[in-house]
Motif scaffolding. Sequence first.
Motif, PDB file in Angstrom:
ATOM      1  N   UNK A 119      44.114  44.628  31.344  1.00  0.00           N
ATOM      2  CA  UNK A 119      43.549  45.185  32.561  1.00  0.00           C
ATOM      3  C   UNK A 119      42.502  43.959  33.266  1.00  0.00           C
ATOM      4  N   UNK A 120      43.203  42.987  33.940  1.00  0.00           N
ATOM      5  CA  UNK A 120      42.394  41.975  34.225  1.00  0.00           C
ATOM      6  C   UNK A 120      41.271  42.017  35.177  1.00  0.00           C
ATOM      7  N   UNK A 173      39.481  34.294  24.198  1.00  0.00           N
ATOM      8  CA  UNK A 173      40.257  35.270  24.088  1.00  0.00           C
ATOM      9  C   UNK A 173      39.886  36.739  24.755  1.00  0.00           C
ATOM     10  N   UNK A 174      40.524  37.679  25.039  1.00  0.00           N
ATOM     11  CA  UNK A 174      40.212  38.753  25.651  1.00  0.00           C
ATOM     12  C   UNK A 174      39.636  39.840  24.534  1.00  0.00           C
ATOM     13  N   UNK A 175      38.964  40.826  25.095  1.00  0.00           N
ATOM     14  CA  UNK A 175      38.513  42.123  24.277  1.00  0.00           C
ATOM     15  C   UNK A 175      39.854  42.751  23.901  1.00  0.00           C
ATOM     16  N   UNK A 176      40.050  43.476  22.692  1.00  0.00           N
ATOM     17  CA  UNK A 176      41.255  44.135  22.486  1.00  0.00           C
ATOM     18  C   UNK A 176      40.854  45.755  22.038  1.00  0.00           C
ATOM     19  N   UNK A 206      36.294  38.372  26.066  1.00  0.00           N
ATOM     20  CA  UNK A 206      35.900  38.450  27.503  1.00  0.00           C
ATOM     21  C   UNK A 206      36.229  39.844  27.752  1.00  0.00           C
ATOM     22  N   UNK A 207      35.237  40.695  28.623  1.00  0.00           N
ATOM     23  CA  UNK A 207      35.523  42.078  28.597  1.00  0.00           C
ATOM     24  C   UNK A 207      34.507  42.818  27.968  1.00  0.00           C
TER      25      UNK A 207
END
Length: 105
Positions: free
Chosen positions: A22-23, A80-83, A98-99
């Motif tokens: 979800x960018x 890296x993005x948050x998962x 990020x996020x």
Amino acid sequence: PATKEVPRRLLHPKKKTVGVRIPDNRVVQALLAELGEPLLSSTLLMPDEEDPLTQGWEIKERLDHQVDAVIDAGDCGSEPTTVVDFSSGVAEVVRRGTGDPSRFE
């Protein structure tokens, strides 16, 4: 709308799950709104390289002969993005990046 079956090649081989990004990127949000359907994306990590390609000009320079188009919307960063894993029905933050994951904690 009808639910589409997820192609087997997109499923995690062991977990049989699919990740959804979800960018928070205005260009990607505009593309998604215009298309009205999801896009398939991946981190662009070239063979034998440790860092992903994140600059549009570099991607075009290196892969122009293999891709139809490159949209350069500026640096997307390499963090890296948050998962967040929802596969059990309950949100579990499995990677911070990020996020902001606070609404899932």
